[in-house]
Design a protein around this motif. Structure first.
Motif, PDB file in Angstrom:
ATOM      1  N   THR A 270       2.864   0.972  -4.662  1.00  0.00           N
ATOM      2  CA  THR A 270       2.901  -0.317  -3.982  1.00  0.00           C
ATOM      3  C   THR A 270       2.612  -0.152  -2.494  1.00  0.00           C
ATOM      4  O   THR A 270       2.777   0.927  -1.923  1.00  0.00           O
ATOM      5  CB  THR A 270       4.279  -1.003  -4.126  1.00  0.00           C
ATOM      6  OG1 THR A 270       5.262  -0.183  -3.517  1.00  0.00           O
ATOM      7  CG2 THR A 270       4.628  -1.249  -5.568  1.00  0.00           C
ATOM      8  N   THR A 271       2.200  -1.254  -1.889  1.00  0.00           N
ATOM      9  CA  THR A 271       1.988  -1.309  -0.445  1.00  0.00           C
ATOM     10  C   THR A 271       2.436  -2.669   0.044  1.00  0.00           C
ATOM     11  O   THR A 271       2.518  -3.620  -0.733  1.00  0.00           O
ATOM     12  CB  THR A 271       0.512  -1.064  -0.086  1.00  0.00           C
ATOM     13  OG1 THR A 271       0.378  -1.006   1.340  1.00  0.00           O
ATOM     14  CG2 THR A 271      -0.402  -2.133  -0.630  1.00  0.00           C
ATOM     15  N   ASP A 272       2.721  -2.765   1.331  1.00  0.00           N
ATOM     16  CA  ASP A 272       3.114  -4.040   1.922  1.00  0.00           C
ATOM     17  C   ASP A 272       1.913  -4.812   2.455  1.00  0.00           C
ATOM     18  O   ASP A 272       2.049  -5.966   2.853  1.00  0.00           O
ATOM     19  CB  ASP A 272       4.117  -3.808   3.056  1.00  0.00           C
ATOM     20  CG  ASP A 272       5.433  -3.260   2.534  1.00  0.00           C
ATOM     21  OD1 ASP A 272       5.792  -3.578   1.387  1.00  0.00           O
ATOM     22  OD2 ASP A 272       6.095  -2.511   3.283  1.00  0.00           O
TER      23      ASP A 272
ATOM     24  N   ARG B   4       3.576   3.444  -1.302  1.00  0.00           N
ATOM     25  CA  ARG B   4       4.827   4.010  -1.821  1.00  0.00           C
ATOM     26  C   ARG B   4       4.675   4.298  -3.305  1.00  0.00           C
ATOM     27  O   ARG B   4       4.080   3.516  -4.042  1.00  0.00           O
ATOM     28  CB  ARG B   4       5.984   3.036  -1.612  1.00  0.00           C
ATOM     29  CG  ARG B   4       6.373   2.859  -0.163  1.00  0.00           C
ATOM     30  CD  ARG B   4       7.570   1.944   0.007  1.00  0.00           C
ATOM     31  NE  ARG B   4       7.518   0.706  -0.756  1.00  0.00           N
ATOM     32  CZ  ARG B   4       6.836  -0.388  -0.392  1.00  0.00           C
ATOM     33  NH1 ARG B   4       6.152  -0.381   0.737  1.00  0.00           N
ATOM     34  NH2 ARG B   4       6.852  -1.469  -1.140  1.00  0.00           N
TER      35      ARG B   4
ATOM     36  N   TYR C 273      -3.637   2.807   4.900  1.00  0.00           N
ATOM     37  CA  TYR C 273      -2.643   2.006   4.175  1.00  0.00           C
ATOM     38  C   TYR C 273      -1.548   2.942   3.672  1.00  0.00           C
ATOM     39  O   TYR C 273      -1.838   3.955   3.042  1.00  0.00           O
ATOM     40  CB  TYR C 273      -3.268   1.308   2.955  1.00  0.00           C
ATOM     41  CG  TYR C 273      -4.463   0.461   3.291  1.00  0.00           C
ATOM     42  CD1 TYR C 273      -4.312  -0.880   3.605  1.00  0.00           C
ATOM     43  CD2 TYR C 273      -5.755   0.993   3.277  1.00  0.00           C
ATOM     44  CE1 TYR C 273      -5.416  -1.681   3.902  1.00  0.00           C
ATOM     45  CE2 TYR C 273      -6.851   0.217   3.571  1.00  0.00           C
ATOM     46  CZ  TYR C 273      -6.677  -1.126   3.881  1.00  0.00           C
ATOM     47  OH  TYR C 273      -7.769  -1.895   4.175  1.00  0.00           O
TER      48      TYR C 273
ATOM     49  N   HIS D 232      -0.556  -6.028  -4.409  1.00  0.00           N
ATOM     50  CA  HIS D 232       0.262  -5.017  -3.752  1.00  0.00           C
ATOM     51  C   HIS D 232       0.608  -3.834  -4.651  1.00  0.00           C
ATOM     52  O   HIS D 232       1.058  -2.812  -4.163  1.00  0.00           O
ATOM     53  CB  HIS D 232       1.608  -5.618  -3.292  1.00  0.00           C
ATOM     54  CG  HIS D 232       1.484  -6.705  -2.290  1.00  0.00           C
ATOM     55  ND1 HIS D 232       1.359  -6.457  -0.950  1.00  0.00           N
ATOM     56  CD2 HIS D 232       1.458  -8.051  -2.427  1.00  0.00           C
ATOM     57  CE1 HIS D 232       1.267  -7.605  -0.297  1.00  0.00           C
ATOM     58  NE2 HIS D 232       1.322  -8.581  -1.168  1.00  0.00           N
ATOM     59  N   THR D 233       0.427  -3.989  -5.971  1.00  0.00           N
ATOM     60  CA  THR D 233       1.019  -3.045  -6.916  1.00  0.00           C
ATOM     61  C   THR D 233       0.040  -2.620  -8.006  1.00  0.00           C
ATOM     62  O   THR D 233      -0.716  -3.436  -8.523  1.00  0.00           O
ATOM     63  CB  THR D 233       2.255  -3.683  -7.595  1.00  0.00           C
ATOM     64  OG1 THR D 233       3.076  -4.270  -6.598  1.00  0.00           O
ATOM     65  CG2 THR D 233       3.044  -2.672  -8.387  1.00  0.00           C
TER      66      THR D 233
END
Length: 138
Positions: free
Chosen positions: A55-57, A113, A110, A31-32
């Protein structure tokens, strides 16, 4: 990146050893990614840049592409500002990154953040020793 490595040090190592790289990242998990972005042109003295955590979920997001996303944003920002100004934009004028960017890969989007950014510098790599290829024949 190995689990015992510090992400910032991995990015620093890549940005120092690869002075031609505009962006490099250390994938922390699925995710990071911690990303280094060079904010100054190579022809300028110094190697100014910024570090940012991206980051993403979404678990299957292509985290390895995050450096390219922030690099694309920096190119877009410079082109947009240069179109509005009559003088070229100094690279160190790059603002803080946006809070989010959209990564589109293979038709899928996607949300990424961007958090925890900071300005930094990378030193030039140490000079390589000169290799003397002259061999005395005895």
């Amino acid at each position: 990146m190995r689990t015992d490595e510090v992400p910032d040090l991995v990015v620093d190592r890549h940005m120092t050893q690869l002075p031609g790289a505009q962006a490099a990242g250390a994938v922390i998990d699925d995710h990071t990614c911690r990303v280094g972005l060079r904010t100054q042109e190579l022809r300028c003295s110094g190697h100014h840049g910024m570090l940012v955590t991206m980051t993403t979920d979404v678990a299957d997001a292509p985290v390895e592409l995050f450096p390219s996303v922030v690099l694309g944003w920096s190119y877009w920002w410079r082109q947009r500002v240069m179109a509005l100004r009559e003088r070229p934009v100094a690279s160190e004028e790059l603002p803080p990154p946006p809070e989010r960017l959209d990564l589109v890969e293979d038709g899928r989007s996607y949300v990424v953040r961007l958090e925890g950014w900071e300005r930094t510098e990378w030193p030039s790599p140490p000079p390589r020793p000169r290799i003397d290829w002259d061999v005395d024949e005895a």
